[in-house]
Motif scaffolding. Structure first.
Motif, PDB file in Angstrom:
ATOM      1  N   LYS A 289       0.776  -1.407   0.041  1.00 59.19           N
ATOM      2  CA  LYS A 289      -0.190  -0.121   0.026  1.00 59.19           C
ATOM      3  C   LYS A 289       0.618   1.180   0.024  1.00 59.19           C
ATOM      4  O   LYS A 289       2.026   1.348   0.567  1.00 59.19           O
ATOM      5  CB  LYS A 289      -1.005   0.000   1.240  1.00 59.19           C
ATOM      6  CG  LYS A 289      -0.311  -0.244   2.494  1.00 59.19           C
ATOM      7  CD  LYS A 289      -1.214  -0.274   3.708  1.00 59.19           C
ATOM      8  CE  LYS A 289      -0.704  -0.918   4.839  1.00 59.19           C
ATOM      9  NZ  LYS A 289      -1.497  -1.571   6.019  1.00 59.19           N
ATOM     10  N   LYS A 290       0.480   2.318  -0.680  1.00 64.48           N
ATOM     11  CA  LYS A 290       0.963   3.703  -0.809  1.00 64.48           C
ATOM     12  C   LYS A 290       0.611   4.366   0.362  1.00 64.48           C
ATOM     13  O   LYS A 290      -0.333   4.366   0.849  1.00 64.48           O
ATOM     14  CB  LYS A 290       0.725   4.398  -1.855  1.00 64.48           C
ATOM     15  CG  LYS A 290       1.890   4.159  -3.031  1.00 64.48           C
ATOM     16  CD  LYS A 290       1.242   5.007  -4.281  1.00 64.48           C
ATOM     17  CE  LYS A 290       2.724   5.233  -4.954  1.00 64.48           C
ATOM     18  NZ  LYS A 290       2.472   5.992  -6.278  1.00 64.48           N
TER      19      LYS A 290
ATOM     20  N   PHE C  13      10.649  -0.526  -5.479  1.00 64.78           N
ATOM     21  CA  PHE C  13       9.099  -0.729  -5.964  1.00 64.78           C
ATOM     22  C   PHE C  13       9.182  -1.294  -7.247  1.00 64.78           C
ATOM     23  O   PHE C  13       9.366  -0.449  -8.363  1.00 64.78           O
ATOM     24  CB  PHE C  13       8.421   0.542  -5.926  1.00 64.78           C
ATOM     25  CG  PHE C  13       8.331   0.972  -4.510  1.00 64.78           C
ATOM     26  CD1 PHE C  13       7.682   0.598  -3.443  1.00 64.78           C
ATOM     27  CD2 PHE C  13       8.844   2.315  -4.145  1.00 64.78           C
ATOM     28  CE1 PHE C  13       7.528   1.165  -1.990  1.00 64.78           C
ATOM     29  CE2 PHE C  13       8.685   3.193  -3.138  1.00 64.78           C
ATOM     30  CZ  PHE C  13       8.020   2.506  -1.907  1.00 64.78           C
ATOM     31  N   ALA C  18      13.522   4.008  -5.829  1.00 63.31           N
ATOM     32  CA  ALA C  18      13.146   5.104  -5.006  1.00 63.31           C
ATOM     33  C   ALA C  18      13.867   5.486  -4.193  1.00 63.31           C
ATOM     34  O   ALA C  18      13.975   6.913  -3.961  1.00 63.31           O
ATOM     35  CB  ALA C  18      11.657   4.761  -4.192  1.00 63.31           C
ATOM     36  N   PRO C  37      13.553  17.366  -5.337  1.00 60.22           N
ATOM     37  CA  PRO C  37      12.343  17.710  -6.358  1.00 60.22           C
ATOM     38  C   PRO C  37      11.109  16.393  -5.981  1.00 60.22           C
ATOM     39  O   PRO C  37      11.271  15.360  -5.232  1.00 60.22           O
ATOM     40  CB  PRO C  37      12.804  17.368  -7.589  1.00 60.22           C
ATOM     41  CG  PRO C  37      14.037  16.483  -7.539  1.00 60.22           C
ATOM     42  CD  PRO C  37      14.433  16.989  -5.986  1.00 60.22           C
ATOM     43  N   ASN C  38       9.865  16.403  -6.404  1.00 60.66           N
ATOM     44  CA  ASN C  38       8.977  15.414  -6.421  1.00 60.66           C
ATOM     45  C   ASN C  38       9.326  14.219  -6.687  1.00 60.66           C
ATOM     46  O   ASN C  38      10.045  13.930  -7.774  1.00 60.66           O
ATOM     47  CB  ASN C  38       7.680  15.957  -7.274  1.00 60.66           C
ATOM     48  CG  ASN C  38       6.813  17.150  -6.735  1.00 60.66           C
ATOM     49  OD1 ASN C  38       7.055  18.401  -7.369  1.00 60.66           O
ATOM     50  ND2 ASN C  38       6.479  16.954  -5.704  1.00 60.66           N
ATOM     51  N   GLY C  39       9.033  13.193  -6.259  1.00 62.05           N
ATOM     52  CA  GLY C  39       9.331  11.864  -6.453  1.00 62.05           C
ATOM     53  C   GLY C  39      10.938  11.549  -6.037  1.00 62.05           C
ATOM     54  O   GLY C  39      11.319  10.753  -6.542  1.00 62.05           O
ATOM     55  N   ALA C  40      11.490  12.475  -5.283  1.00 64.26           N
ATOM     56  CA  ALA C  40      12.928  12.135  -4.861  1.00 64.26           C
ATOM     57  C   ALA C  40      13.063  10.937  -4.032  1.00 64.26           C
ATOM     58  O   ALA C  40      14.087  10.484  -3.774  1.00 64.26           O
ATOM     59  CB  ALA C  40      13.603  13.324  -4.620  1.00 64.26           C
ATOM     60  N   GLY C  41      12.070  10.658  -3.291  1.00 68.13           N
ATOM     61  CA  GLY C  41      12.214   9.689  -2.374  1.00 68.13           C
ATOM     62  C   GLY C  41      12.182  10.138  -0.809  1.00 68.13           C
ATOM     63  O   GLY C  41      12.324   9.545   0.171  1.00 68.13           O
ATOM     64  N   LYS C  42      11.676  11.334  -0.373  1.00 68.74           N
ATOM     65  CA  LYS C  42      11.888  12.018   0.708  1.00 68.74           C
ATOM     66  C   LYS C  42      10.622  11.151   1.575  1.00 68.74           C
ATOM     67  O   LYS C  42      10.963  10.928   2.790  1.00 68.74           O
ATOM     68  CB  LYS C  42      11.194  13.285   0.842  1.00 68.74           C
ATOM     69  CG  LYS C  42      12.447  14.279  -0.192  1.00 68.74           C
ATOM     70  CD  LYS C  42      11.934  15.864  -0.441  1.00 68.74           C
ATOM     71  CE  LYS C  42      10.668  15.825  -1.051  1.00 68.74           C
ATOM     72  NZ  LYS C  42      10.396  15.810  -2.269  1.00 68.74           N
ATOM     73  N   THR C  43       9.345  11.059   1.110  1.00 67.89           N
ATOM     74  CA  THR C  43       8.342  10.434   2.061  1.00 67.89           C
ATOM     75  C   THR C  43       8.689   8.865   2.196  1.00 67.89           C
ATOM     76  O   THR C  43       8.415   8.516   3.169  1.00 67.89           O
ATOM     77  CB  THR C  43       7.219  10.862   1.481  1.00 67.89           C
ATOM     78  OG1 THR C  43       6.951  12.104   1.173  1.00 67.89           O
ATOM     79  CG2 THR C  43       5.941   9.889   1.882  1.00 67.89           C
ATOM     80  N   THR C  44       9.417   8.385   1.115  1.00 68.71           N
ATOM     81  CA  THR C  44       9.569   6.974   1.362  1.00 68.71           C
ATOM     82  C   THR C  44      10.611   6.722   2.270  1.00 68.71           C
ATOM     83  O   THR C  44      10.391   5.823   3.191  1.00 68.71           O
ATOM     84  CB  THR C  44      10.389   6.436  -0.176  1.00 68.71           C
ATOM     85  OG1 THR C  44       9.363   6.754  -1.054  1.00 68.71           O
ATOM     86  CG2 THR C  44      10.575   4.981   0.039  1.00 68.71           C
ATOM     87  N   TYR C  53       7.477   0.776   5.383  1.00 66.62           N
ATOM     88  CA  TYR C  53       8.333  -0.021   4.534  1.00 66.62           C
ATOM     89  C   TYR C  53       9.400  -0.621   5.080  1.00 66.62           C
ATOM     90  O   TYR C  53      10.126  -0.292   6.025  1.00 66.62           O
ATOM     91  CB  TYR C  53       8.907   0.662   3.274  1.00 66.62           C
ATOM     92  CG  TYR C  53       7.610   1.395   2.355  1.00 66.62           C
ATOM     93  CD1 TYR C  53       6.430   0.824   2.433  1.00 66.62           C
ATOM     94  CD2 TYR C  53       7.897   2.352   1.758  1.00 66.62           C
ATOM     95  CE1 TYR C  53       5.495   1.621   1.492  1.00 66.62           C
ATOM     96  CE2 TYR C  53       7.154   3.185   1.190  1.00 66.62           C
ATOM     97  CZ  TYR C  53       5.988   2.744   0.977  1.00 66.62           C
ATOM     98  OH  TYR C  53       4.732   3.370   0.340  1.00 66.62           O
ATOM     99  N   GLN C  85       2.327  13.678   4.996  1.00 62.75           N
ATOM    100  CA  GLN C  85       2.513  14.705   3.805  1.00 62.75           C
ATOM    101  C   GLN C  85       0.992  15.060   3.565  1.00 62.75           C
ATOM    102  O   GLN C  85       0.177  16.012   3.307  1.00 62.75           O
ATOM    103  CB  GLN C  85       3.137  14.409   2.690  1.00 62.75           C
ATOM    104  CG  GLN C  85       3.140  15.203   1.506  1.00 62.75           C
ATOM    105  CD  GLN C  85       3.989  14.772   0.326  1.00 62.75           C
ATOM    106  OE1 GLN C  85       4.455  13.567   0.565  1.00 62.75           O
ATOM    107  NE2 GLN C  85       3.826  15.079  -0.663  1.00 62.75           N
ATOM    108  N   HIS C 210       9.316  21.723   1.017  1.00 57.17           N
ATOM    109  CA  HIS C 210       9.506  22.227  -0.328  1.00 57.17           C
ATOM    110  C   HIS C 210       9.935  23.683  -0.300  1.00 57.17           C
ATOM    111  O   HIS C 210      10.400  24.511  -1.015  1.00 57.17           O
ATOM    112  CB  HIS C 210       8.335  22.055  -1.377  1.00 57.17           C
ATOM    113  CG  HIS C 210       8.525  20.711  -1.978  1.00 57.17           C
ATOM    114  ND1 HIS C 210       9.485  20.266  -2.786  1.00 57.17           N
ATOM    115  CD2 HIS C 210       7.695  19.654  -1.999  1.00 57.17           C
ATOM    116  CE1 HIS C 210       9.169  18.912  -3.380  1.00 57.17           C
ATOM    117  NE2 HIS C 210       7.952  18.619  -2.803  1.00 57.17           N
TER     118      HIS C 210
END
Ligand SMILES: Nc1ncnc2c1ncn2[C@@H]1O[C@H](COP(=O)(O)OP(=O)(O)OP(=O)(O)O)[C@@H](O)[C@H]1O
Ligand SMILES: [Mg+2]
Lengths: 291, 295, 254
Positions: A289-290, C13, C18, C37-44, C53, C85, C210
Motif C-alpha cells: 500500500k502507498k 518498488f 525510489a 524534487p517531487n518523487g525524489a524519495g523523501k516520503t519513502t 516499508y 504529507q 519544499h
C-alpha cells in the motif's frame, strides 16, 4: 467414475469461473466486493427463463438476451448505488451499499416470482455422449464450450482492445489513469457491464443444467464464486478462471468422496484457509500500500 | 420481578421489550467490531449461534445452571472470535467480511449436522429461564461497560483504527492486537445474546442464525450510527419494533432493509446518530441564541 | 552522539529504485532538513524510518537499536513520531481525542482497567488529558478541542498532526511538508513553533519541506535527494552554493 466426477466438477467450476470474473475485474479496478454480483447472475437466469418461456427462443438467444439485460442491470446498479459513494466515502460504506443492493434484488425477485424454485422449460433434447467409458451430457458440453469461448474472448478483449488497455491501466492506478485522460467512469461502467454479462451467461446455463432457478440462487453462488476469485488471486483474470475450476472440482470431489452434508461448507473452508495461508491467492501478486 | 412488571405490561409488548434487550446486547457487540473498530463482520449470527447452542446443550443435556451455561456460551463464542480473528484481521478489511460470512455459514452447516443440537429439526425443550429483569439488567451492565471502554485509552485507539489505520500505528497502536480484542469482545456479546435468545425462545434451529440474521444485526448498527452507543440502541429498537408493528414492513422487510442500507450509505453514511454529539447540539443552540440577540 | 543512523538504505518498488544507497546520521537536538524534487524519495525515507516499508537494503539504527523489521507501532513506542504529507487525522474524533490517541504508545492501561475504571487507569487518563491540553495550547488549538478534526482548516489540521505526534513524547520527530498549504503568516508561526518544540522537548527533528525559506531558516543541516540518491549535504549556506544542487533542483528559481 472419477472422470465423470471430474467433468461434473469442471462444469460446475466453469460457472463459478464465469461469476468470479465479474468479482475480480470490479475488485481490480475499484477495490469493491460487488456483493450484488450474485444477484445479477440470478437475474440473468430469470431473464433467460423469461425469454424461453415467453418466446420459445433457443438457448443461443436466451443467452444473448440475458447477457444484454444484465449488462444494463449491472451498469444501472453501479450508477445508483456505487458511483455516488466513490471517492467520498470509505470502502466500508461502499461495501455496505453493495450488500444493500444484493438484498434488495433478491427480495425483489422473491416478491415477483415467489420463493419457490421454477423449472426451466425444455430448451434442447438431452443427449449423452460417450468418451470411452465416461458419460458427458450435451448440456455439459455446451457449458464447457460456451465458458471457454467467453473466457478466451475476454482475454483477447483485455489484451488487444483500447478499452481493455484502459481497464488494465485503471487496475494499476486509477488516479493516474484519470490524469492521463482515461474516462474512468466509462471504464468502470464497461467493467460492470462485461462482468454482469458473464454472470448472466453463467446463470442461464446453470438454470438449464439443473433445471431450476430461484430468487436466492445468487447468494450462495456469489459467495462461492467470490471464494473462487480469492482462491485464484483477487484482481487476476486468469486467477478467477483457475480458481473457479479448482473450487468446482474440489466441491464435487468433496461431495463424492467425503460427505454431501458439508457441501456448502467446503468452499468457505477453502476460502478461510487460502486467506490465512496465502492471502494473495494462487495467481495474485502481493500489493504494497502507498502512504 | 417479572411477575410484577408483566401485570402492567401487555404480554405482547413484554415480549417485544425482551427481544429489544437481547438485540441491544447483540448489536452492541457488533458495534464494537464494525462500528467502532471499522472491521466489517457479516457473520455475527454465527457467534450468536455458538452461544445459543452451547448454553442450551449445557442446560438441557448436562443440567448446568443457567448462569454458568450462559457464560460458557459467551466464552465459547469469544474463543472462536479470537481464533478466527487472529489470523484474518491482518488482512484488508473486505476479506474479513467474506471470512466472517464463511465462518457463520460453516457454523450453520455444522449445527445442521450436529446430533446433540437436534440437527436440521431444531433443538427444543430448552428451559425458558431468560427473564425480562435478567435481560435488562444485563443490558444496563453491557451499556455501562461499553461506555467505559469507549471512553478509555483502548476505546479511543479502536476508533483511531477505524479512522486511519496507518496513523494509528504511527501513534504506537498495535492495530492487529486491538482488532482481535474488539472482535473477541464482540463475539462474546454475540454469544451472550445467543444464550439469552435460546433460553427465551426455548426452541432454536440453525435457520435462526443465518446470513439474514447477521444482516439484520448489521443494519441495527448502521442505521443507528456506526460506533455510537445511543445510535446502536436506537437502531436495535427501531429494527425490532418496525417489523413487529407494521404489517407492510413485515412483508417487504428485506426489500426495505436492502434499500435502507443503500440510501443510508449515500446520504448518511454515519447513520442516524453516528456523528451527532451533545457538543454540536449545544453549539447549534447557542448560535441560534446569538442570532436572536442580534436581530 | 547520533540519534538515528541510516546505512546504505535502498528501496525498490517493482523496477523503480525510489531510494539508492542513502547514508544519513541525525544528531541529538538538531533540526535536519531534507529537500529534493517531487518523487525524489523523501516520503519513502520517512516510511522506512517509521517501519511502514521494510527497506530492500541497508540498516537503520535508532539509539543503538536496529529498526529493520521492527513493526511500525513498536518504532512509535520507541520514540519516533511523524506527521503525514497527505494529512492523516482521525477525522471523526475530536481534536482533543486525536491528541489523546497520540499518547497511546507511551501509556499502559489495559482494556480491563479502562472498562472497570480502575484507579491506575483513572490516574493515567488524568495525565493523558492534561498533557493533551498542554499540547493543544502549544499549537494554539485549545479552544477547538471539541471540534471534529475534519472541521479544522488546513493549517490547523497540520498543527494538530504535530500536537498528536508530540503526544508520543518522541525523541525524534519527522515532519513531512508541514508548511504545505499554509499562507505566509502561518508559515512564520510554524517556524516559531518548530523552534519552541525543539527547545522545550529536547528532541531531534527531520523536516521534509519544499518551501526553501522555511528550510533554510530553521534547519542546521540539510540533505538533498534527487532520484533517490543523496546528492549533497551541508549547512544551508553550503547547500545554497552547491553546484550539483543548483543544477538539479534549485535551478532557475534560486
Ligand atoms: N508504495 C509504493 N509503490 C510504488 N511506488 C512507490 C510507492 N511509494 C512511493 N513510490 C514511488 O517512489 C518514488 C518516490 O516517492 P516519494 O513519495 O518518496 O517522493 P517524495 O520525495 O516524497 O515526493 P513529493 O515531494 O512529491 O512528496 C515516486 O516515484 C513514487 O511514485
Ligand atoms: Mg513526499
Amino acid at each position: 467414475m472419477f472422470f465423470e466426477q471430474l467433468i461434473n466438477g469442471l462444469t460446475l467450476g466453469s460457472t463459478y469461473a464465469l461469476i468470479a470474473l465479474g468479482y475480480t475485474m470490479v475488485y481490480g479496478i475499484v477495490q469493491l466486493i460487488n456483493f450484488a454480483h450474485g444477484e445479477i447472475y440470478m437475474f440473468g437466469a430469470f431473464a433467460g427463463l423469461f425469454l424461453v418461456a415467453a418466446f420459445g427462443v433457443n438457448i443461443f438467444w436466451a443467452l444473448l438476451g440475458a447477457m444484454a439485460f444484465c449488462m444494463l442491470l449491472g451498469v444501472v446498479v453501479e450508477r445508483i448505488a456505487y458511483r455516488p459513494l466513490r471517492g467520498k466515502s470509505s470502502r466500508l460504506s461502499a461495501l455496505i451499499s453493495a450488500i444493500g443492493v444484493s438484498i434488495f434484488l433478491s427480495t425483489l425477485m422473491a416478491l415477483l416470482r415467489g420463493t419457490n424454485t421454477t423449472r426451466y422449460p425444455q430448451v434442447m433434447s438431452d443427449k449423452t455422449f460417450h468418451l470411452g467409458s465416461v458419460e458427458v451430457s450435451s448440456m455439459q458440453v455446451i457449458i464447457l464450450l460456451v465458458s471457454a469461448l467467453l473466457m478466451v474472448g475476454l482475454q483477447l478483449m483485455i489484451q488487444k482492445t483500447r478499452i481493455g488497455k484502459a481497464m488494465r491501466a485503471c487496475s494499476q492506478d486509477i488516479d493516474a489513469s484519470a490524469l492521463m485522460g482515461i474516462n474512468v467512469n466509462r471504464v468502470i461502467s464497461f467493467t460492470f457491464a462485461i462482468g454482469s454479462a458473464l454472470a448472466a451467461a453463467g446463470g442461464v446455463m446453470v438454470g438449464i443444467y439443473y433445471n431450476a432457478v430461484w430468487p436466492y440462487m445468487g447468494t450462495m453462488a456469489g459467495l462461492k464464486a467470490f471464494s473462487a476469485a480469492v482462491l485464484g488471486g483477487i484482481g487476476s483474470v486468469p486467477g478467477a478462471m483457475v480458481g473457479g475450476l479448482t473450487l468446482g472440482v474440489m466441491e464435487i470431489m468433496g461431495v463424492a468422496y467425503l460427505s454431501s452434508s458439508y457441501k456448502d461448507a467446503i468452499a468457505f473452508a477453502i476460502l478461510i484457509l487460502v486467506l490465512i495461508v496465502r492471502p494473495q491467492g494462487l495467481m495474485g501478486q502481493k500489493i504494497s500500500k502507498k502512504v | 420481578m417479572d411477575a410484577i412488571i408483566s401485570q402492567y405490561i401487555d404480554a405482547y409488548y413484554f415480549r417485544i421489550l425482551i427481544l429489544i434487550g437481547i438485540n441491544i446486547i447483540l448489536a452492541l457487540g457488533l458495534n464494537l467490531t464494525t462500528g467502532v473498530t471499522g472491521q466489517l463482520s457479516m457473520g455475527h449470527a454465527g457467534f450468536m449461534s455458538l452461544g445459543a447452542y452451547t448454553s442450551a446443550i449445557l442446560t438441557v443435556h448436562f443440567a448446568v445452571p443457567f448462569f454458568a451455561a450462559l457464560l460458557a456460551g459467551a466464552l465459547v463464542a469469544a474463543l472462536f472470535g479470537f481464533l478466527l480473528g487472529l489470523p484474518t484481521l491482518r488482512l484488508e478489511g473486505d476479506y474479513l467480511a467474506m471470512v466472517t460470512i464463511g465462518f457463520a455459514e460453516i457454523v450453520r452447516v455444522f449445527f445442521l449436522n450436529f446430533e446433540p443440537g437436534g440437527k436440521a429439526v431444531g433443538f427444543s425443550g430448552i428451559p425458558q429461564v431468560t427473564t425480562f429483569t435478567l435481560v435488562w439488567i444485563l443490558v444496563i451492565i453491557v451499556i455501562y461497560l461499553n461506555y467505559k471502554l469507549l471512553n478509555s485509552r483502548t476505546g479511543r485507539a479502536m476508533y483511531a483504527i477505524r479512522e486511519n489505520e496507518i496513523a494509528a500505528e504511527a501513534s504506537g497502536v498495535n492495530t492487529t492486537q486491538l482488532k482481535v480484542l474488539a472482535f473477541t469482545l464482540g463475539a462474546f456479546l454475540g454469544g451472550l445474546g445467543g444464550g439469552l435468545f435460546a433460553h427465551y425462545m426455548f426452541f432454536i434451529e440453525p435457520g435462526n442464525f443465518g446470513f439474514m440474521k447477521s444482516i439484520e444485526l448489521l443494519n441495527m448498527v448502521v442505521l443507528g450510527g456506526m460506533g455510537s452507543i445511543p445510535g446502536t440502541i436506537l437502531g436495535s429498537i427501531i429494527l425490532t419494533i418496525a417489523p413487529e408493528m407494521l404489517r407492510i414492513v413485515q412483508d417487504y422487510r428485506l426489500l426495505f432493509y436492502g434499500a435502507l442500507l443503500v440510501i443510508l450509505m449515500i446520504f448518511r453514511p454515519n447513520g442516524l446518530l453516528g456523528d451527532v454529539r451533545f457538543y454540536d447540539i449545544k453549539k447549534r443552540f447557542s448560535r441560534k441564541e446569538v442570532k436572536s440577540c442580534q436581530s | 552522539m547520533s540519534v538515528l543512523t541510516l546505512e546504505c538504505i535502498s528501496q525498490e518498488f517493482g523496477g523503480l529504485r525510489a531510494l539508492d544507497s542513502v547514508y544519513l546520521s541525525i544528531e541529538e537536538k538538531e533540526i535536519f532538513g531534507i529537500i529534493g524534487p517531487n518523487g525524489a524519495g523523501k516520503t519513502t525515507l520517512f516510511n522506512i524510518i517509521t517501519g511502514i516499508y521494510v527497506p530492500t537494503e541497508g540498516s537503520l539504527i535508532f539509539n543503538g537499536q536496529r529498526l529493520n523489521n521492527v513493526p511500525a507501532y513498536e518504532i512509535a513506542q520507541m520514540g519516533i513520531a511523524r506527521t503525514f504529507q497527505n494529512i492523516r487525522l482521525f477525522n471523526k474524533l475530536s481534536v482533543l481525542d486525536n491528541v489523546r490517541t497520540g499518547s497511546y504508545g507511551v501509556s499502559h492501561s489495559g482494556f480491563m482497567a479502562g472498562m472497570l475504571g480502575l484507579p491506575s487507569s483513572r490516574r493515567e487518563e488524568k495525565k493523558i488529558l492534561s498533557n493533551a491540553l498542554q499540547l493543544l495550547e502549544l499549537v494554539d488549538l485549545a479552544d477547538k478541542r471539541y471540534e471534529y478534526a475534519d472541521n479544522l482548516s488546513y493549517g490547523e489540521q497540520r498543527r494538530l498532526e504535530i500536537a498528536r505526534a508530540l503526544a508520543l513524547e518522541p525523541k525524534l520527530l519527522l515532519l513531512d511538508e508541514p508548511a504545505a498549504g499554509m499562507n505566509s503568516t502561518e508559515k512564520e508561526e510554524l517556524m516559531r513553533l518548530i523552534r519552541i518544540i525543539r527547545e522545550q522537548r529536547q528532541l531531534s527533528i527531520i523536516l521534509v519541506e519544499h518551501d526553501m525559506n522555511v528550510v533554510m531558516n530553521i534547519c542546521e543541516r540539510i540533505a538533498v535527494l534527487d532520484y533517490g540518491r543523496k546528492i549533497a549535504q551541508g549547512t544551508p549556506e553550503e547547500i545554497k552554493n552547491d553546484d550539483a544542487v543548483i543544477q538539479s533542483y534549485l535551478g532557475a528559481g534560486a
